[in-house]
Design a protein around this motif. Structure first.
Motif, PDB file in Angstrom:
ATOM      1  N   GLN A   1      55.964  43.783  52.215  1.00 50.45           N
ATOM      2  CA  GLN A   1      54.876  42.818  52.360  1.00 50.45           C
ATOM      3  C   GLN A   1      55.431  41.402  52.132  1.00 50.45           C
ATOM      4  OE1 GLN A   1      50.997  44.071  50.633  1.00 50.45           O
ATOM      5  NE2 GLN A   1      52.135  45.806  49.799  1.00 50.45           N
TER       6      GLN A   1
ATOM      7  N   ILE B   1      59.721  46.982  47.807  1.00 51.90           N
ATOM      8  CA  ILE B   1      59.097  48.133  47.142  1.00 51.90           C
ATOM      9  C   ILE B   1      57.627  48.238  47.519  1.00 51.90           C
ATOM     10  CG2 ILE B   1      58.335  48.998  44.871  1.00 51.90           C
ATOM     11  CD1 ILE B   1      61.014  47.873  43.777  1.00 51.90           C
ATOM     12  N   ALA B   2      56.960  47.099  47.627  1.00 48.31           N
ATOM     13  CA  ALA B   2      55.527  47.075  47.907  1.00 48.31           C
ATOM     14  C   ALA B   2      55.189  47.351  49.366  1.00 48.31           C
ATOM     15  CB  ALA B   2      54.942  45.732  47.487  1.00 48.31           C
ATOM     16  N   GLY B   3      56.190  47.728  50.142  1.00 46.97           N
ATOM     17  CA  GLY B   3      55.931  48.078  51.539  1.00 46.97           C
ATOM     18  C   GLY B   3      56.323  46.977  52.503  1.00 46.97           C
TER      19      GLY B   3
ATOM     20  N   LYS C   1      46.685  61.879  51.773  1.00 44.30           N
ATOM     21  CA  LYS C   1      48.131  61.725  51.643  1.00 44.30           C
ATOM     22  C   LYS C   1      48.524  61.779  50.171  1.00 44.30           C
ATOM     23  CE  LYS C   1      48.280  58.635  55.654  1.00 44.30           C
ATOM     24  NZ  LYS C   1      48.535  57.238  56.094  1.00 44.30           N
TER      25      LYS C   1
ATOM     26  N   ARG D   1      53.598  49.918  42.623  1.00 45.86           N
ATOM     27  CA  ARG D   1      53.607  51.260  42.036  1.00 45.86           C
ATOM     28  C   ARG D   1      54.241  52.290  42.961  1.00 45.86           C
ATOM     29  NH1 ARG D   1      48.423  49.589  40.978  1.00 45.86           N
ATOM     30  NH2 ARG D   1      47.503  51.172  42.335  1.00 45.86           N
ATOM     31  N   ASN D   2      54.675  51.865  44.138  1.00 43.18           N
ATOM     32  CA  ASN D   2      55.396  52.787  45.024  1.00 43.18           C
ATOM     33  C   ASN D   2      56.672  53.296  44.371  1.00 43.18           C
ATOM     34  OD1 ASN D   2      53.491  52.460  47.042  1.00 43.18           O
ATOM     35  ND2 ASN D   2      54.647  50.885  48.129  1.00 43.18           N
ATOM     36  N   ASN D   3      57.271  52.461  43.508  1.00 41.41           N
ATOM     37  CA  ASN D   3      58.529  52.849  42.865  1.00 41.41           C
ATOM     38  C   ASN D   3      58.645  52.113  41.526  1.00 41.41           C
ATOM     39  OD1 ASN D   3      61.110  53.529  42.087  1.00 41.41           O
ATOM     40  ND2 ASN D   3      62.045  53.106  44.075  1.00 41.41           N
TER      41      ASN D   3
ATOM     42  N   GLY E   1      51.058  47.824  45.531  1.00 38.08           N
ATOM     43  CA  GLY E   1      52.218  48.455  46.146  1.00 38.08           C
ATOM     44  C   GLY E   1      53.449  48.501  45.263  1.00 38.08           C
TER      45      GLY E   1
ATOM     46  N   SER F   1      50.416  60.446  47.419  1.00 40.84           N
ATOM     47  CA  SER F   1      51.161  59.222  47.168  1.00 40.84           C
ATOM     48  C   SER F   1      51.377  59.012  45.680  1.00 40.84           C
ATOM     49  CB  SER F   1      50.425  58.014  47.759  1.00 40.84           C
ATOM     50  OG  SER F   1      49.186  57.812  47.105  1.00 40.84           O
ATOM     51  N   ARG F   2      52.548  58.514  45.332  1.00 40.02           N
ATOM     52  CA  ARG F   2      52.900  58.163  43.957  1.00 40.02           C
ATOM     53  C   ARG F   2      52.664  59.333  42.989  1.00 40.02           C
ATOM     54  NH1 ARG F   2      49.451  52.573  44.612  1.00 40.02           N
ATOM     55  NH2 ARG F   2      50.739  51.675  46.255  1.00 40.02           N
TER      56      ARG F   2
END
Length: 249
Positions: A67, A63-65, A231, A139-141, A137, A233-234
């Motif tokens: 990482q 989720i955090a990309g 961009k 908070r991406n989802n 990251g 985002s979120r």
């Protein structure tokens, strides 16, 4: 300069950890230090979730990309703004607290309380010779994070904090000029001065990246910020927060 100040000024994010878990004593000490932080009106409006299950850590890392250091570290903590226990208080004390708990003010209190606790935790960890990295990251989802961590209403996971034994320590990243951050007796609205200082700061950041990447990267700070901010985002965040019963009034 005392040891505490030296420790604070020597901070840098660590994104590579040894394959060595923290001891229970280390973890509990870090949490106790987090709890020692200041809290607005003694609300203590946060919760810290330790994540040790490999599948959950892997899911959060994705989720955090993707990482890797979110999955591979000494311990992963997730800091949450938490007014759920205050819902319990509402029942215990037979009072309808829904309006204040849904207010923007109490949402801000919970976020600030969690951030203060997290910084205490980070300083405690670094004082033990450990490294840390904040993980925004997640908070991406947040709906997926809420499902993974069994998050109830009036709780928002804000960020993760990876803690562990550093396997690679990078150079300290330059911060903004002090005069750009610290204003005396009011906000000094001098755009031309700000711009000149930021141009100088851009030069120092470019040099930092050039040295760190052997000449393959030379970003400026203002360029980074402009690229990030343009961009979208979120953008789901407002709806998710309200769905959790927070920041509605």
């Amino acid at each position: 300069m005392n040891e505490v100040i030296e420790r604070i000024l020597n901070h840098r994010s660590i994104r590579s950890f040894e394959d060595k878990p923290l001891t229970e004593e280390q973890i509990l000490t870090i949490i106790e230090c987090a709890q020692a932080a200041s809290t607005s009106s003694f609300m203590q409006a946060y919760t810290i979730i330790g994540v040790t299950e490999p599948k959950k850590k892997a899911a959060l890392a994705q989720i955090a990309g993707s990482q890797e250091y979110v999955e591979k570290n000494g311990h992963l903590l997730v800091f949450c703004a938490d007014l759920h226990r205050h819902d319990v208080i509402s029942d215990m004390e037979n009072k309808d607290l829904s309006e204040p708990l849904e207010s923007t003010e109490k949402f801000m209190v919970a976020c600030i309380d969690a951030a203060l606790a997290a910084q205490n935790a980070a300083l405690a960890a670094e004082s033990m010779g450990l490294g840390i990295c904040y993980i925004g990251g997640i908070r991406n989802n947040l709906p997926a994070v809420a499902d993974i961590l069994n998050i109830p209403s009036r709780v928002i996971p804000l960020f993760g904090l990876t803690v562990g034994y550093p396997s690679n320590i990078t150079d300290k990243k330059p911060r903004l000029p002090l005069s750009n951050v610290y204003h005396l007796n009011g906000y000094q609205q001098k755009t031309d001065v700000f711009s000149d200082e930021l141009k100088e700061y851009n030069d120092s950041i470019s040099r930092y990246y050039l040295e760190r990447t052997d000449g393959t990267r030379s970003d400026t700070w203002t360029g980074q910020m402009a690229g990030m901010l343009e961009k979208k985002s979120r953008m789901y965040m407002k709806g998710f927060v309200e769905q959790q019963g927070l920041n509605k009034r």
